[in-house]
Write an enzyme that holds these catalytic residues in place. Sequence first.
Site, PDB file in Angstrom:
ATOM      1  N   HIS A   6      39.089  36.642  31.855  1.00 26.98           N
ATOM      2  CA  HIS A   6      38.077  36.433  32.889  1.00 26.98           C
ATOM      3  C   HIS A   6      37.628  37.733  33.548  1.00 26.98           C
ATOM      4  CE1 HIS A   6      35.726  34.481  35.955  1.00 26.98           C
ATOM      5  NE2 HIS A   6      36.355  35.203  36.872  1.00 26.98           N
ATOM      6  N   HIS A  38      38.902  31.853  40.364  1.00 26.20           N
ATOM      7  CA  HIS A  38      38.608  30.721  41.254  1.00 26.20           C
ATOM      8  C   HIS A  38      39.367  29.461  40.863  1.00 26.20           C
ATOM      9  CE1 HIS A  38      35.415  32.003  44.108  1.00 26.20           C
ATOM     10  NE2 HIS A  38      35.339  33.002  43.248  1.00 26.20           N
TER      11      HIS A  38
END
Length: 648
Positions: free
Chosen positions: A287, A236
Amino acid sequence: MGCSASSSLKDKKSETVMKAALKIQNWYRGYRVRLKARQCHALSIFQSIEYADEQGQLQLSNFFSFMLENYTQVCDKDPGLVTRLIGSTTQDYKNRLDCVGLIEVPDSYNGTRLQFPLTCTDLYLLIEAFKQQQILHAYYVLEVLFETKKVLKRMPNFTHVKTSPSKEITICGDLHGKLDDLFLIFYKNGLPSENNPYVFNGDFVDRGKNSIEILMILFVSFLVYPNNLHLNRGNHEDFMMNFRYGFTNEVLHKYKLHGKKILQILEDLYTWLPIGTIIDNEILVVHGGISKSTDLNLLHHVERNKMKSVLMPPVPLGEDHNTALGKKKVPQGVKTNESPSEQLTKREWEQVIDILWSDPRGRKGCYPNTSRGGGCYFGPDVTSQILNKYQLKMLIRSHECKPEGYEICHDGKVVTIFSASNYYEEGSNRGAYIRVGYGTAPRFYQYQVTGATCSRPLYHRVNIMESSAIRMLKERIISRKTDLINAFQLQDCNKSGKLSVGQWASSMEVVLGLNLPWRSLSLHLVTRDKDGNIDYMSSFQDIRIKSPVKEALSTLIETVYRYRSDLQIIFNVIDSDHSGLISMEEFRSMWKLFKSHYSIHIDDSQIDELANRMDLNKDGSIDFNEFLKAFNVVYKFDKLNKSDTKLT
């Protein structure tokens, strides 16, 4: 005799009490199990819809590639359109003085005034200001962003850190704009310092309402303690993702005058975030995850700043395209034969995508991530292979919401950590963080931010979760109404308007593409007759899509509603000055390409007529955001608020 009778009576009473207690205990255990099952069903709805949306987001990259392949055709009509769609917008504010120099902080501003170079005092003041819901002035936001980027540019792709039994490091997962979770972590675990280092493993922004505040706290902490606070890029930290998931709107709302500048600097800053952290040469922190082709040696040397967005894959163009382009400027993000260094190679790009997007699964091997559409699913054998290859012992990743805030899989070699509690709905999940030190096992700390729900019993929290999940699912169902009716009618050979539960469930799964327990959910979504057959038109009861124009065909309404997020992202890129307006010609060009790429079978005249009607003042342009807002879901009445709402 009397004593014996009395003793016998007491024994019988004790036995009765014990049986009653066991019955109550068994009932309560069953009750808790049913509540947990309902909670799991609600979570599966939230997660399935979330991943389906991310898959749609990633599919936009194919549309942008399609734009490039049709570059010549589009340029003839609008030479600047593709550049605005594909090109980077950060060029406007390369010069720090031009960006910040003309901004003045008025005397009336009573918020935090940061002093550069920053110190721990600035960090304390900033946190206290945000606790009071103050907005940091744009001048300081931009200064922090420029300072952060300057330091990030000197950092390697993977940050190497060392711990000891006396100096542990704390690893936090996704925060997604949930500022209260960050405050709670700092309250429980302490602020970052030389003796209290942190790794924040991506997805700082989007979804929550305080993403910019989280970024400011993390960046100021990073500037004060650059060797003790480590930031990894998440999927994101991507300006195109921010268009869909809320951060862009948050910044433009909070910083109306300077919001565009902030977003453009962030677009470039994201690309300089490291893509991973390696702790004690034993623990890899990224991530998303890995794939069977993950090459850490290659990833150490990738020019990470060329990874602009997951929606901008490298698209080599042949000589004929280059010739057709002539001397026209090629949009940034396009890898051509004449400019081989403008972006990552396809292999490099895929390597980074795997790091940011992949998810672990129990099945062996490496196979496409069909839920999200990006990265891969990797099995325990892939984990062992990659860890052994690089002499590592563990992979710590984030990227997935877990009910308990963390999850251990692949024989203890993969740990998922997720730090945003109440991610989908109040009470939906705990948050967690990990502390690791050299030679010690990881320790997990769980928490849950509590507010209005703190005094509510579990059943009430589950009801709220269910209501929200079912509402989201009904909106997904109504957006595919025409397709679902066609699927139902194909199986309804007798034209009775009825289907078996199995037929209905298979149609829902095929059309919506959501892996959900449809048979169980049917009790809440549709009505049945006395024989147990489903009235399939009841799938759409009590809900409809509002139409801005009465004459618009239902198929057109559903299509615009279904693709409204994609269309809004494209519009926001086209609308480079954030005026909120798009010309009718731009709208037609965009729609025709979009329709062609997604194989949408709607006549151009229908969308033209709709757009003309939306041009209320007949000035040749429409407010496209308002255009899309006109397509929203309307509930005739909301049965979901009833306290007896249940899933089986």
